[in-house]
Scaffold this motif. Structure first.
Motif, PDB file in Angstrom:
ATOM      1  N   MET A  49      30.728  68.268  31.638  1.00 57.96           N
ATOM      2  CA  MET A  49      30.357  67.334  32.709  1.00 57.96           C
ATOM      3  C   MET A  49      31.456  66.284  32.820  1.00 57.96           C
ATOM      4  N   ARG A  50      31.500  65.629  33.971  1.00 62.54           N
ATOM      5  CA  ARG A  50      32.373  64.482  34.118  1.00 62.54           C
ATOM      6  C   ARG A  50      31.619  63.393  34.893  1.00 62.54           C
ATOM      7  N   VAL A  51      31.862  62.124  34.485  1.00 64.81           N
ATOM      8  CA  VAL A  51      31.078  60.986  34.961  1.00 64.81           C
ATOM      9  C   VAL A  51      32.035  59.914  35.447  1.00 64.81           C
ATOM     10  N   SER A  52      31.723  59.323  36.613  1.00 68.48           N
ATOM     11  CA  SER A  52      32.615  58.306  37.154  1.00 68.48           C
ATOM     12  C   SER A  52      31.885  57.491  38.222  1.00 68.48           C
ATOM     13  N   GLU A  53      32.383  56.265  38.458  1.00 69.41           N
ATOM     14  CA  GLU A  53      31.958  55.501  39.636  1.00 69.41           C
ATOM     15  C   GLU A  53      32.865  55.816  40.826  1.00 69.41           C
ATOM     16  N   ASP A  54      33.838  56.664  40.613  1.00 71.71           N
ATOM     17  CA  ASP A  54      34.758  57.104  41.667  1.00 71.71           C
ATOM     18  C   ASP A  54      34.365  58.522  42.066  1.00 71.71           C
ATOM     19  N   ILE A  55      33.902  58.693  43.306  1.00 69.70           N
ATOM     20  CA  ILE A  55      33.424  60.009  43.739  1.00 69.70           C
ATOM     21  C   ILE A  55      34.514  61.064  43.728  1.00 69.70           C
ATOM     22  N   SER A  56      35.783  60.653  43.713  1.00 74.64           N
ATOM     23  CA  SER A  56      36.878  61.622  43.645  1.00 74.64           C
ATOM     24  C   SER A  56      37.185  62.031  42.212  1.00 74.64           C
ATOM     25  N   PHE A  57      36.579  61.353  41.225  1.00 80.86           N
ATOM     26  CA  PHE A  57      36.801  61.642  39.799  1.00 80.86           C
ATOM     27  C   PHE A  57      38.273  61.597  39.428  1.00 80.86           C
ATOM     28  N   ASP A  58      39.024  60.743  40.094  1.00 81.82           N
ATOM     29  CA  ASP A  58      40.452  60.662  39.855  1.00 81.82           C
ATOM     30  C   ASP A  58      40.723  60.219  38.415  1.00 81.82           C
ATOM     31  N   GLY A  59      41.416  61.047  37.652  1.00 79.87           N
ATOM     32  CA  GLY A  59      41.767  60.742  36.272  1.00 79.87           C
ATOM     33  C   GLY A  59      40.644  60.916  35.268  1.00 79.87           C
ATOM     34  N   VAL A  60      39.478  61.377  35.686  1.00 83.03           N
ATOM     35  CA  VAL A  60      38.334  61.536  34.783  1.00 83.03           C
ATOM     36  C   VAL A  60      38.407  62.914  34.127  1.00 83.03           C
ATOM     37  N   VAL A  61      38.304  62.949  32.822  1.00 85.21           N
ATOM     38  CA  VAL A  61      38.388  64.213  32.087  1.00 85.21           C
ATOM     39  C   VAL A  61      36.990  64.778  31.856  1.00 85.21           C
ATOM     40  N   TRP A  62      36.937  66.094  31.769  1.00 81.63           N
ATOM     41  CA  TRP A  62      35.684  66.759  31.443  1.00 81.63           C
ATOM     42  C   TRP A  62      35.314  66.469  29.984  1.00 81.63           C
ATOM     43  N   GLU A  63      34.030  66.386  29.720  1.00 81.49           N
ATOM     44  CA  GLU A  63      33.524  66.178  28.357  1.00 81.49           C
ATOM     45  C   GLU A  63      32.348  67.110  28.129  1.00 81.49           C
ATOM     46  N   ALA A  64      31.956  67.250  26.880  1.00 82.27           N
ATOM     47  CA  ALA A  64      30.848  68.147  26.550  1.00 82.27           C
ATOM     48  C   ALA A  64      29.558  67.675  27.217  1.00 82.27           C
ATOM     49  N   TYR A  65      28.816  68.616  27.743  1.00 86.51           N
ATOM     50  CA  TYR A  65      27.550  68.309  28.408  1.00 86.51           C
ATOM     51  C   TYR A  65      26.568  67.730  27.404  1.00 86.51           C
ATOM     52  N   ALA A  66      25.860  66.669  27.819  1.00 85.88           N
ATOM     53  CA  ALA A  66      24.818  66.063  27.000  1.00 85.88           C
ATOM     54  C   ALA A  66      23.725  65.564  27.935  1.00 85.88           C
ATOM     55  N   THR A  67      22.533  65.424  27.412  1.00 82.23           N
ATOM     56  CA  THR A  67      21.406  64.999  28.245  1.00 82.23           C
ATOM     57  C   THR A  67      21.303  63.474  28.342  1.00 82.23           C
ATOM     58  N   THR A  68      22.001  62.753  27.483  1.00 90.88           N
ATOM     59  CA  THR A  68      22.085  61.295  27.613  1.00 90.88           C
ATOM     60  C   THR A  68      23.520  60.855  27.348  1.00 90.88           C
ATOM     61  N   LYS A  69      23.875  59.738  27.966  1.00 88.32           N
ATOM     62  CA  LYS A  69      25.227  59.211  27.764  1.00 88.32           C
ATOM     63  C   LYS A  69      25.198  57.695  27.960  1.00 88.32           C
ATOM     64  N   ASP A  70      25.804  56.972  27.028  1.00 88.89           N
ATOM     65  CA  ASP A  70      26.015  55.536  27.203  1.00 88.89           C
ATOM     66  C   ASP A  70      27.192  55.329  28.145  1.00 88.89           C
TER      67      ASP A  70
END
Length: 239
Positions: A49-70
């Motif tokens: 999954m990848r998480v961002s406040e930028d809808i283009s996900f610019d520079g955001v790396v993929w990370e392992a899927y989890a059901t919760t995230k801080d």
């Protein structure tokens, strides 16, 4: 010779998913929030999954899927939208899902409280408070009103711009304090107004012509005296 073979699963369907910030709360006074994430895939499993406040996900790396995230929101007060995409084992990427929350770390402004339209005195304990507080981001929702500056005897109530209030017993200066809470839970400083409660009548005396018993003329001189324990004597009636 015996034939050899291999198998592969064809998966062309992207996973689905959802994200919820702080259990669906509308407001937060903290930048650090908790994301609740859910994703499923019809054939394989969701791995990234990848998480961002930028809808283009610019520079955001993929990370392992989890059901919760801080997650830490960006700094400025206002509505924050968090976007998430999921990827399954076959490399299919989900559509973008999102959730929004209003970040408000600023306490409301305690503009004013006025007793009986800012009158200086009152003859009755029952008064009317005119109240004003503003909050630019989440809005003022609650208030506390008290004659105690520490609000130890007060309870939160819905914010209103006008309120009937009963002053404590005993003539003298009364100070009413107010403070406010916005929808994100930020509490303002206190604001106050004072009024003099005077429920006791003034006392006085009148003497006609230095206490003479008789007068040969209709025009006489009155000697008047009046006092009040709390406020000043300001008017009189003669009849």
């Amino acid at each position: 010779s015996l034939p050899t073979y291999d198998t592969i699963t064809l998966d062309t369907t992207m996973p689905d998913g959802s994200v919820t910030i702080n259990g669906g709360d509308g407001y937060t006074q903290l930048r650090d929030v908790t994301l609740e994430l859910s994703s499923s895939d019809n054939l394989g499993s969701v791995s990234l999954m990848r998480v961002s406040e930028d809808i283009s996900f610019d520079g955001v790396v993929w990370e392992a899927y989890a059901t919760t995230k801080d997650y830490t929101l960006s700094t400025e007060d206002g509505t924050k939208t968090v976007f998430v995409e999921f990827q399954d084992d076959a490399g299919n990427i989900s559509g973008t899902v999102s959730d929004s929350i209003t970040y408000d770390a600023t306490a409301p402004a305690a503009n004013s409280v006025a007793i009986n339209s800012d009158a200086s005195t009152t003859a009755t304990r029952d008064v009317t408070l005119t109240i004003s507080s503003t909050d630019d981001t989440s809005g003022v929702v609650l208030m506390e009103i008290s004659e105690d500056a520490s609000f130890t005897d007060a309870s939160w109530e819905l914010y209103a711009t006008s309120k009937s209030f009963t002053l404590s017993a005993g003539d003298g200066t009364k100070t009413v304090y107010a403070r406010f809470e916005d929808a994100a839970g930020n509490i303002s400083s206190g604001v106050s107004d004072a009024i003099i409660l005077d429920t006791a009548n003034p006392s006085g005396s009148i003497i006609v012509n230095d206490n003479d018993a008789l007068t040969p003329v209709r025009t006489v001189t009155l000697t008047l005296s009046a006092t009040d324990a709390t406020t000043e004597v300001v008017e009189m009636q003669i009849s």
